[in-house]
Design an enzyme around this catalytic site. Sequence first.
Site, PDB file in Angstrom:
ATOM      1  N   LYS A 177     -17.297  17.294  51.342  1.00  0.00           N
ATOM      2  CA  LYS A 177     -15.856  17.513  51.140  1.00  0.00           C
ATOM      3  C   LYS A 177     -15.346  18.241  52.374  1.00  0.00           C
ATOM      4  O   LYS A 177     -15.699  19.392  52.627  1.00  0.00           O
ATOM      5  CB  LYS A 177     -15.584  18.358  49.893  1.00  0.00           C
ATOM      6  CG  LYS A 177     -14.086  18.575  49.703  1.00  0.00           C
ATOM      7  CD  LYS A 177     -13.768  19.742  48.805  1.00  0.00           C
ATOM      8  CE  LYS A 177     -12.266  20.007  48.741  1.00  0.00           C
ATOM      9  NZ  LYS A 177     -11.702  20.523  50.008  1.00  0.00           N
ATOM     10  N   GLY A 234     -17.908  29.741  52.022  1.00  0.00           N
ATOM     11  CA  GLY A 234     -16.482  30.024  51.871  1.00  0.00           C
ATOM     12  C   GLY A 234     -16.259  31.330  51.161  1.00  0.00           C
ATOM     13  O   GLY A 234     -17.055  32.273  51.299  1.00  0.00           O
ATOM     14  N   SER A 235     -15.201  31.372  50.362  1.00  0.00           N
ATOM     15  CA  SER A 235     -14.797  32.643  49.758  1.00  0.00           C
ATOM     16  C   SER A 235     -15.618  32.955  48.509  1.00  0.00           C
ATOM     17  O   SER A 235     -16.181  32.062  47.872  1.00  0.00           O
ATOM     18  CB  SER A 235     -13.319  32.584  49.375  1.00  0.00           C
ATOM     19  OG  SER A 235     -13.136  31.655  48.325  1.00  0.00           O
ATOM     20  N   GLY A 238     -13.756  31.219  45.471  1.00  0.00           N
ATOM     21  CA  GLY A 238     -13.980  29.774  45.412  1.00  0.00           C
ATOM     22  C   GLY A 238     -15.433  29.460  45.098  1.00  0.00           C
ATOM     23  O   GLY A 238     -15.732  28.612  44.243  1.00  0.00           O
ATOM     24  N   GLY A 239     -16.339  30.142  45.774  1.00  0.00           N
ATOM     25  CA  GLY A 239     -17.763  29.897  45.561  1.00  0.00           C
ATOM     26  C   GLY A 239     -18.189  30.240  44.143  1.00  0.00           C
ATOM     27  O   GLY A 239     -18.956  29.515  43.509  1.00  0.00           O
ATOM     28  N   GLU A 258     -22.802  30.363  50.197  1.00  0.00           N
ATOM     29  CA  GLU A 258     -22.853  31.503  51.116  1.00  0.00           C
ATOM     30  C   GLU A 258     -21.463  32.080  51.078  1.00  0.00           C
ATOM     31  O   GLU A 258     -20.508  31.427  51.501  1.00  0.00           O
ATOM     32  CB  GLU A 258     -23.274  30.988  52.497  1.00  0.00           C
ATOM     33  CG  GLU A 258     -23.771  32.068  53.403  1.00  0.00           C
ATOM     34  CD  GLU A 258     -22.781  32.320  54.495  1.00  0.00           C
ATOM     35  OE1 GLU A 258     -21.910  33.195  54.272  1.00  0.00           O
ATOM     36  OE2 GLU A 258     -22.866  31.658  55.533  1.00  0.00           O
ATOM     37  N   CYS A 295     -19.107  35.346  58.953  1.00  0.00           N
ATOM     38  CA  CYS A 295     -19.668  35.936  57.731  1.00  0.00           C
ATOM     39  C   CYS A 295     -20.592  37.102  58.067  1.00  0.00           C
ATOM     40  O   CYS A 295     -20.899  37.917  57.207  1.00  0.00           O
ATOM     41  CB  CYS A 295     -20.400  34.873  56.931  1.00  0.00           C
ATOM     42  SG  CYS A 295     -21.375  33.792  57.957  1.00  0.00           S
ATOM     43  N   GLU A 384     -15.307  42.701  51.458  1.00  0.00           N
ATOM     44  CA  GLU A 384     -15.097  42.104  52.781  1.00  0.00           C
ATOM     45  C   GLU A 384     -13.610  41.825  53.011  1.00  0.00           C
ATOM     46  O   GLU A 384     -12.924  41.290  52.141  1.00  0.00           O
ATOM     47  CB  GLU A 384     -15.869  40.777  52.852  1.00  0.00           C
ATOM     48  CG  GLU A 384     -15.675  40.024  54.166  1.00  0.00           C
ATOM     49  CD  GLU A 384     -16.269  38.614  54.128  1.00  0.00           C
ATOM     50  OE1 GLU A 384     -16.834  38.199  55.131  1.00  0.00           O
ATOM     51  OE2 GLU A 384     -16.175  37.934  53.084  1.00  0.00           O
TER      52      GLU A 384
HETATM   53  P1  NAP Z   1     -12.367  28.802  50.138  1.00  0.00           P
HETATM   54  O1  NAP Z   1     -11.001  29.054  49.657  1.00  0.00           O
HETATM   55  O2  NAP Z   1     -13.483  29.334  49.337  1.00  0.00           O
HETATM   56  O3  NAP Z   1     -12.524  27.205  50.269  1.00  0.00           O
HETATM   57  C1  NAP Z   1     -13.743  26.601  50.651  1.00  0.00           C
HETATM   58  C2  NAP Z   1     -13.828  25.210  50.030  1.00  0.00           C
HETATM   59  O4  NAP Z   1     -13.973  25.313  48.619  1.00  0.00           O
HETATM   60  C3  NAP Z   1     -12.610  24.370  50.280  1.00  0.00           C
HETATM   61  O5  NAP Z   1     -13.012  23.038  50.464  1.00  0.00           O
HETATM   62  C4  NAP Z   1     -11.830  24.499  48.988  1.00  0.00           C
HETATM   63  O6  NAP Z   1     -11.111  23.332  48.799  1.00  0.00           O
HETATM   64  C5  NAP Z   1     -12.930  24.635  47.948  1.00  0.00           C
HETATM   65  N1  NAP Z   1     -12.554  25.467  46.811  1.00  0.00           N
HETATM   66  C6  NAP Z   1     -12.178  26.774  46.878  1.00  0.00           C
HETATM   67  N2  NAP Z   1     -11.944  27.243  45.633  1.00  0.00           N
HETATM   68  C7  NAP Z   1     -12.205  26.232  44.788  1.00  0.00           C
HETATM   69  C8  NAP Z   1     -12.139  26.113  43.366  1.00  0.00           C
HETATM   70  N3  NAP Z   1     -11.764  27.129  42.586  1.00  0.00           N
HETATM   71  N4  NAP Z   1     -12.447  24.935  42.808  1.00  0.00           N
HETATM   72  C9  NAP Z   1     -12.802  23.896  43.584  1.00  0.00           C
HETATM   73  N5  NAP Z   1     -12.873  23.942  44.929  1.00  0.00           N
HETATM   74  C10 NAP Z   1     -12.577  25.100  45.532  1.00  0.00           C
HETATM   75  O7  NAP Z   1     -12.581  29.337  51.600  1.00  0.00           O
HETATM   76  P2  NAP Z   1     -11.708  29.172  52.941  1.00  0.00           P
HETATM   77  O8  NAP Z   1     -10.569  28.243  52.701  1.00  0.00           O
HETATM   78  O9  NAP Z   1     -12.640  28.829  53.963  1.00  0.00           O
HETATM   79  O10 NAP Z   1     -11.154  30.597  53.317  1.00  0.00           O
HETATM   80  C11 NAP Z   1     -10.579  31.472  52.448  1.00  0.00           C
HETATM   81  C12 NAP Z   1     -11.344  32.786  52.480  1.00  0.00           C
HETATM   82  O11 NAP Z   1     -12.755  32.514  52.364  1.00  0.00           O
HETATM   83  C13 NAP Z   1     -11.255  33.606  53.727  1.00  0.00           C
HETATM   84  O12 NAP Z   1     -10.122  34.409  53.796  1.00  0.00           O
HETATM   85  C14 NAP Z   1     -12.514  34.420  53.669  1.00  0.00           C
HETATM   86  O13 NAP Z   1     -12.331  35.545  52.865  1.00  0.00           O
HETATM   87  C15 NAP Z   1     -13.509  33.525  53.011  1.00  0.00           C
HETATM   88  N6  NAP Z   1     -14.481  32.881  53.936  1.00  0.00           N
HETATM   89  C16 NAP Z   1     -15.712  33.410  54.004  1.00  0.00           C
HETATM   90  C17 NAP Z   1     -16.657  32.840  54.837  1.00  0.00           C
HETATM   91  C18 NAP Z   1     -18.036  33.372  54.913  1.00  0.00           C
HETATM   92  O14 NAP Z   1     -18.788  32.897  55.721  1.00  0.00           O
HETATM   93  N7  NAP Z   1     -18.422  34.310  54.096  1.00  0.00           N
HETATM   94  C19 NAP Z   1     -16.352  31.720  55.591  1.00  0.00           C
HETATM   95  C20 NAP Z   1     -15.064  31.187  55.500  1.00  0.00           C
HETATM   96  C21 NAP Z   1     -14.155  31.786  54.646  1.00  0.00           C
HETATM   97  P3  NAP Z   1      -9.600  23.273  48.241  1.00  0.00           P
HETATM   98  O15 NAP Z   1      -8.862  24.379  48.879  1.00  0.00           O
HETATM   99  O16 NAP Z   1      -9.188  21.905  48.651  1.00  0.00           O
HETATM  100  O17 NAP Z   1      -9.771  23.411  46.770  1.00  0.00           O
END
Ligand code: NAP
Length: 500
Positions: A177, A234-235, A238-239, A258, A295, A384
């Site tokens: 995805k 990711g977050s 979300g994770g 992660e 991260c 974080e």
């Molecule tokens: P994210 O919001 O977690 O999204 C990552 C992926 O997961 C996207 O493809 C998103 O797609 C999907 N997703 C997220 N929530 C979901 C849910 N409830 N159900 C289904 N799919 C879901 O992360 P991000 O957009 O990369 O960044 C947002 C925040 O993540 C940052 O501000 C930061 O805090 C954190 N982040 C952390 C790391 C790390 O390495 N720890 C890396 C990047 C980001 P859709 O939006 O299309 O649903």
Amino acid sequence: MLYGKNLIDGAWVGSEVTLASADLDGQVFAQASPEQIDVACRAARRDFRAYSALPRATRAAFLRECADQIDALGDEITRTAMAETGLPEARLVGERGRTTGQLKMFADLLESTEYLDIRKDAALPDRAPLPRPDLRLIHKAIGPVAVFGASNFPLAFSTAGGDTASALAAGCPVIVKGHGAHAGTAELVGQAIAKAMEACGMPQATFQMIQGASNETGSALVTHPEISAVGFTGSLAGGRALFDLCQARPVPIPFYGELGSINPMFCLPEAMVARAAEIGGGWAGSLTMGAGQFCTNPGIAVMVKGAEADAFEAAAVAGLQGTAEQVMLTDGIKAAYEAGVKTWSELAPELAGCPAPKGARAAMPAVFKVSAKDWMATRALQHEVFGAAGILVLCEDTAEMEALAEGLEGQLTATLQMDAGDTALGQTLLPILEEKAGRILANGFPTGVEVAPAMMHGGPYPASTDVRGTSVGTLAITRWLRPVSYQNVPEALLPADLRD
Ligand code: NAP
């Protein structure tokens, strides 16, 4: 050239729902429909058996071809990723090299059977009171894998990133995805893999890619009965949501997420006497690298208060004030960073008076100072803040430093800045930190994750959702494998790698 389509079962297909990318002059991207996700998952399952049964050398050749095809698209990928993410050219060229290097590393891994952890217990027909059967164990591919591209690594943790490379190496078809923040980059890399599949004659659903900018896409993917495991970066929110969906399925599956980490850095007294300013300057550099969007960013520096801590602070502030504003990956990540900094500013004094950023999506670093007692008592300071935000945490003494370490949540990394005279304290802290972090560093900074066999990039929750897995290094392949034992199975039926 971008198609703006999803790669499903060997064909680029559009859909009724589209999104236009402002970063790419309005380029439109089709968003995969639930029906298309269903077709992709079924096709991946259909081709799983054929793909996983291919000789290791054939899969290795395919991974090398993927790397070559990505290199062939090189500049186009870099230009597109620069427009979408705001990351500088040098970083993206380096990340492309890391991505192709990872693909080749897994190709090399397939040259030997070591990763399959083969075990053979020869039959003991004369053993009393019962004979022992012939037992052989090997690791087999787990099934179709869903991979979520990460926003902060458009290449190395996205379409052909470490999760995809390790899953393909293991023998698992992959459905990626793409992350909405770099749909064009995701597609270009997807095109390169599609060419590699064709060149190597791979089953057509070996690799598929869908786009989607709503939670429904990811949810439909991870809950599909034909998906066997998931890789995610990711977050935490979300994770965790996707992890919970995976566990609530009628058939739960592994979800390797992660998530987040504050990567504490402990500055021990003797090292501080010898080089507090040097460590402080280095911390500022590590914290601000890539606008802090790693991260492994070292979010807190922990030390005993006093003259050395003051020298650390002065050097860190000087380093931060020399930092130019940097573009963040998305509007959402910038907004989350600013909200996090605002929360911290209400709880602790800010040190570096950096000017407000001028550019769109730009941000400036922010560093705060707080006592260890207050930090330990304030949950909001322990989360974080994704970006170049850090906290200098001052302890009364080394006993308080130990108490702080004991109270930490799970981390990707923990760092010790130490000299020979700090060995006894290091020996006290190490067993604590081993329980808290996946990687422990001495006298370095955690940003910059080496891709190597001994790397561990994961850790106890919330750093990751499975403490046993790494998303970087050759060990990453074990996430997509499951052990199978064969008892008295005739040679002719055994997997080739298990035969005598
Ligand atoms: P994210 O919001 O977690 O999204 C990552 C992926 O997961 C996207 O493809 C998103 O797609 C999907 N997703 C997220 N929530 C979901 C849910 N409830 N159900 C289904 N799919 C879901 O992360 P991000 O957009 O990369 O960044 C947002 C925040 O993540 C940052 O501000 C930061 O805090 C954190 N982040 C952390 C790391 C790390 O390495 N720890 C890396 C990047 C980001 P859709 O939006 O299309 O649903």
